[in-house]
Design an enzyme around this catalytic site. Structure first.
Site, PDB file in Angstrom:
ATOM      1  N   GLY A 318       1.496   3.454   7.384  1.00 20.89           N
ATOM      2  CA  GLY A 318       1.503   2.478   6.296  1.00 20.89           C
ATOM      3  C   GLY A 318       2.367   1.274   6.617  1.00 20.89           C
ATOM      4  O   GLY A 318       2.020   0.137   6.300  1.00 20.89           O
ATOM      5  N   TRP A 321       0.532  -0.778   9.142  1.00 24.71           N
ATOM      6  CA  TRP A 321      -0.550  -1.526   8.496  1.00 24.71           C
ATOM      7  C   TRP A 321      -0.050  -2.879   7.992  1.00 24.71           C
ATOM      8  O   TRP A 321      -0.770  -3.878   8.045  1.00 24.71           O
ATOM      9  CB  TRP A 321      -1.124  -0.714   7.325  1.00 24.71           C
ATOM     10  CG  TRP A 321      -2.156  -1.456   6.531  1.00 24.71           C
ATOM     11  CD1 TRP A 321      -3.493  -1.528   6.786  1.00 24.71           C
ATOM     12  CD2 TRP A 321      -1.950  -2.247   5.342  1.00 24.71           C
ATOM     13  NE1 TRP A 321      -4.126  -2.302   5.842  1.00 24.71           N
ATOM     14  CE2 TRP A 321      -3.205  -2.760   4.940  1.00 24.71           C
ATOM     15  CE3 TRP A 321      -0.823  -2.567   4.581  1.00 24.71           C
ATOM     16  CZ2 TRP A 321      -3.367  -3.562   3.827  1.00 24.71           C
ATOM     17  CZ3 TRP A 321      -0.981  -3.373   3.458  1.00 24.71           C
ATOM     18  CH2 TRP A 321      -2.232  -3.857   3.091  1.00 24.71           C
ATOM     19  N   HIS A 322       1.183  -2.913   7.518  1.00 29.16           N
ATOM     20  CA  HIS A 322       1.720  -4.164   6.969  1.00 29.16           C
ATOM     21  C   HIS A 322       1.959  -5.220   8.035  1.00 29.16           C
ATOM     22  O   HIS A 322       1.946  -6.410   7.736  1.00 29.16           O
ATOM     23  CB  HIS A 322       3.022  -3.897   6.212  1.00 29.16           C
ATOM     24  CG  HIS A 322       2.820  -3.348   4.830  1.00 29.16           C
ATOM     25  ND1 HIS A 322       2.605  -2.010   4.582  1.00 29.16           N
ATOM     26  CD2 HIS A 322       2.778  -3.968   3.620  1.00 29.16           C
ATOM     27  CE1 HIS A 322       2.463  -1.828   3.283  1.00 29.16           C
ATOM     28  NE2 HIS A 322       2.558  -2.990   2.682  1.00 29.16           N
ATOM     29  N   GLY A 323       2.185  -4.806   9.258  1.00 26.40           N
ATOM     30  CA  GLY A 323       2.426  -5.801  10.300  1.00 26.40           C
ATOM     31  C   GLY A 323       2.660  -5.152  11.642  1.00 26.40           C
ATOM     32  O   GLY A 323       3.175  -4.033  11.725  1.00 26.40           O
TER      33      GLY A 323
END
Length: 478
Positions: A318, A321-323
């Protein structure tokens, strides 16, 4: 094109609304096609060169879904089709989002001289996850056959396309198929305008208003103890009102079309535990990670140890996923550790006496908030060195320079904290319930209507006046 821009508010949105309802008088399909084309135009303003990639993604996933839904394939063939679909989606996402990260780390380890520079397509994470969920549900037999225009609109629907929420086909496509959503509903249009105005105010006045204070911690100068805390707390509330504002604006403009979007933000800083925080922050991402990653990994079905392992893997991915950066990995790992501690405490920790339940809730809220604030340092910092430097300053009260300016900044941050903790959120004010498709019941009382209208006019005016030349939403490039 940004929601908080004059061209969107005064040109794009009114034209799309008028065209949608004008076509809705003649046909049920024409408004769907119109809205899908308008969404592609909207997307093209953020990156026209990636429109073919988006169209290819839609065609590929629709085709894979068609095979999974409409063909009587054997179990192995179905699994192979699903693997091909999900693998293709992840491959494209990996190339655009993580190739540069992989190359940079490989170069750092082996001095290969390998450098990869790829521009990240707008919204690729959101439309990729949306379609992966569609394919998995199709494999599980939970998807009906949908027409291509409705599926295309489901993926491209512009209120969600650049920064979420992550949509689910069962929530959205049936709404696109209903004839009544293509007729103007004055009540929904008014409620949508009110929610949009609140969101615009949050973005342009609150989030953008506190943004300059973030440089106290993350600017070019080394911060003192108080400056580090002021800057980190300023970012904490900037991100809060920025994401909350986007979520409100997306829900508001969608309501104008008669479409109810799922909630994606529900006062997360009021959470009394980190588990509760993730039920309130980026709610659709939390649901996606739970349903399509954590549970397939085994969830809590194989004992506590594997449950904690699954939590850590889920939150690590997760964060990634953000960066594509180690700071986001650490941010995800921190939240994984927080969740493991939270679950362990729930299983083995003492239960507070009923007399101290309220005190325990307050302590839980403060502890959760501080844990989230510390993790936000990694989320915001451009690199690990900066993050560790800021945290070290936050932990060093011997280096303090609390003058009049810092006192003013601290008061400013305190006002934002009071709004986040004590003010009702937008769905509470408007009675928004996307599951039952109800909103604004207080508006139906004639004595309340003038109050809402005057307040909306004032909030909308301040929101429009606060529009800056170019102010992207923080989640815009995820």
């Amino acid at each position: 094109m940004l929601f908080n821009s004059y061209s969107f508010i005064f040109m794009f949105l009114p034209v799309v609304l008028l065209g949608y309802f004008a076509l809705g008088r003649r046909s049920d399909l024409a408004p769907v096609v119109w809205l899908a084309l308008a969404s592609l135009v909207f997307y093209a303003f953020g990156g026209w060169q990636f429109v073919p990639l988006l169209l290819l993604s839609i065609a590929f996933n629709y085709g894979v879904g068609y095979l999974l839904i409409g063909r009587k394939l054997g179990p192995r063939a179905r699994f192979a089709v699903l693997t091909t679909g999900v693998g293709g989606d992840l491959l494209v996402l990996g190339i655009f989002k993580y190739a540069g990260f992989f190359a940079a780390n490989l170069n750092a380890l082996l001095s290969t001289g390998l450098m990869v520079n790829i521009v990240l397509p707008v919204g690729i994470s959101f439309y990729t996850f949306t379609q992966i969920a569609f394919l998995v549900d199709a494999y599980r037999g939970n998807v009906a056959r949908y027409a291509l225009p409705h599926y295309a609109l489901f993926v491209t629907y512009f209120p969600h396309l650049i920064a979420g929420p992550i949509l689910h086909h069962k929530d959205m496509i049936p709404q696109f198929e209903r004839a009544e959503t293509k007729r103007p509903d004055p009540h929904l249009i008014l409620c949508g305008l009110i929610i949009f105005a609140i969101g615009l105010f949050k973005k342009t006045c609150l989030a953008d208003g506190i943004q300059p204070l973030v440089s106290q911690a993350f600017g070019p100068n080394t911060p003192t103890f108080d400056q580090a805390w002021i800057g980190v707390l300023a970012y904490t509330f900037q991100l809060y009102f920025d994401f909350s504002g986007y979520s409100d604006m997306a829900i508001g403009m969608s309501l104008m079309f008669g479409i109810f979007l799922p909630l994606n933000f529900n006062s997360p800083y009021k959470a009394a535990s980190i588990v509760d925080f993730w039920r309130r922050w980026h709610m659709t991402l939390s649901q996606f990670l739970r349903d399509y990653l954590y549970i397939p990994l085994g969830g809590n079905r194989h004992g506590r140890v594997l449950r904690y392992v699954n939590l850590m893997v889920t939150m690590l991915l997760g964060g990634l996923w953000h960066g594509a950066a180690w700071t986001f990995v650490i941010w995800g790992v921190l939240h994984g550790v927080y969740l493991c501690i939270n679950h362990a405490w729930s299983n083995f920790g003492p239960n507070p006496s009923p007399r101290f339940a309220r005190l325990a809730d307050i302590a839980g809220l403060i502890l959760t908030f501080l844990a989230v604030v510390i993790a936000w340092v990694f989320f915001r910092a451009p690199d690990m060195a900066t993050a560790l430097s800021v945290l070290s300053k936050m932990a060093d009260p011997s280096n303090i320079a609390f003058g009049r300016l810092e006192m003013l900044y601290a008061l400013f941050v305190a006002i934002y904290a009071a709004l986040a903790w004590f003010a009702p959120n937008t769905q509470e004010i408007m009675g928004y319930d996307h599951e039952n498709r109800t909103v604004g019941e207080k508006l139906r009382a004639q004595r309340m209507r003038p109050l809402f209208l005057y307040a909306t006019a004032a909030v909308l005016a301040f929101g429009i006046l606060g529009i800056q030349q170019h102010s992207e939403f923080i989640y815009f490039r995820f």
